[in-house]
Design an enzyme around this catalytic site. Structure first.
Site, PDB file in Angstrom:
ATOM      1  N   GLU A  40     -12.263  77.058  52.757  1.00  0.00           N
ATOM      2  CA  GLU A  40     -13.094  76.445  51.727  1.00  0.00           C
ATOM      3  C   GLU A  40     -14.552  76.317  52.160  1.00  0.00           C
ATOM      4  O   GLU A  40     -15.444  76.299  51.318  1.00  0.00           O
ATOM      5  CB  GLU A  40     -12.509  75.092  51.324  1.00  0.00           C
ATOM      6  CG  GLU A  40     -11.167  75.249  50.633  1.00  0.00           C
ATOM      7  CD  GLU A  40     -10.539  73.945  50.183  1.00  0.00           C
ATOM      8  OE1 GLU A  40     -11.224  72.911  50.164  1.00  0.00           O
ATOM      9  OE2 GLU A  40      -9.337  73.971  49.841  1.00  0.00           O
ATOM     10  N   CYS A  83      -3.868  68.221  49.704  1.00  0.00           N
ATOM     11  CA  CYS A  83      -3.735  67.136  50.676  1.00  0.00           C
ATOM     12  C   CYS A  83      -4.424  67.466  51.992  1.00  0.00           C
ATOM     13  O   CYS A  83      -4.736  66.561  52.771  1.00  0.00           O
ATOM     14  CB  CYS A  83      -2.269  66.780  50.884  1.00  0.00           C
ATOM     15  SG  CYS A  83      -1.217  68.173  51.295  1.00  0.00           S
ATOM     16  N   HIS A  84      -4.718  68.749  52.215  1.00  0.00           N
ATOM     17  CA  HIS A  84      -5.463  69.123  53.427  1.00  0.00           C
ATOM     18  C   HIS A  84      -6.894  68.590  53.394  1.00  0.00           C
ATOM     19  O   HIS A  84      -7.541  68.490  54.421  1.00  0.00           O
ATOM     20  CB  HIS A  84      -5.468  70.647  53.607  1.00  0.00           C
ATOM     21  CG  HIS A  84      -6.149  71.386  52.500  1.00  0.00           C
ATOM     22  ND1 HIS A  84      -5.506  71.689  51.312  1.00  0.00           N
ATOM     23  CD2 HIS A  84      -7.411  71.870  52.378  1.00  0.00           C
ATOM     24  CE1 HIS A  84      -6.338  72.333  50.519  1.00  0.00           C
ATOM     25  NE2 HIS A  84      -7.515  72.460  51.150  1.00  0.00           N
TER      26      HIS A  84
END
Length: 188
Positions: free
Chosen positions: A173, A146-147
């Site tokens: 990421e 959800c980030h």
């Protein structure tokens, strides 16, 4: 006179903590899969109460071995060696929430989507606020990432663990190692 009902045993939920660069995560799972992950800002007692509420009661037992796969994959994620998860998941939610979580789970590592894009993906383009609420109720961050959901303006909006953790996960990421450490702490 009716015979007394035999009480139904409460489900067993396994618990383990994982120290990460963004703080301690608390993992909760059953024999069917991972049920919830508590972010660093959620005290263990509150996370346990949430899990018990979801299941209508539960016996919670500390057992790292029962959650070994999830612990290993999350450790790999924070080490930068795991970009996709394949542990069994068992989140509890409404059909709408599950549709949102499935769409969010499909966002590739290192990419983002807007709430509107998720609403369109699930066939409910006018439901961006509801998508935001479902995203906020996601019980499995960062496995259900959800980030990776951002506002239409390209900015970060809302995150159960706080915007600092959301930014840290996105930085991880992107490969921005210098910005992955986060000041968030937690006691799960």
């Amino acid at each position: 006179m009716r015979p007394a009902k035999t009480p139904t045993p409460l489900p067993v939920v396994y618990y383990a903590a994982l120290r990460t660069p963004v703080g301690a995560l608390g993992l909760f799972g059953t024999e069917h899969g991972l049920l919830a992950i508590a972010l660093p800002n959620e005290p263990r007692e509150a996370a346990e109460a949430r899990v018990r509420r979801l299941l209508g009661g539960a016996t919670i037992v500390e057992d790292e071995a029962a959650l070994a796969g999830a612990l290993a994959q999350l450790s790999g994620y924070f080490a930068g060696t795991c970009q996709a998860f394949d542990v069994p998941l068992a989140p509890v939610g409404t059909p709408f929430q599950r549709a949102v979580w499935d769409a969010v789970a499909a966002i590739p590592y290192g990419e983002t989507r807007t709430y509107l894009a998720i609403a369109r993906q699930i066939g409910r383009p006018a439901a961006t606020r509801a998508v935001g609420a479902a995203n906020g109720a996601n019980p499995l961050p960062p496995i259900v990432p959800c980030h990776r959901v951002i506002g239409a303006d390209g900015k970060l909006h809302g995150y159960g663990g706080g915007l600092a953790i959301k930014e840290a996960l996105l930085a991880l990421e992107r490969g921005d190692e210098a910005t992955v450490e986060c000041s968030a702490t937690g006691s799960v």
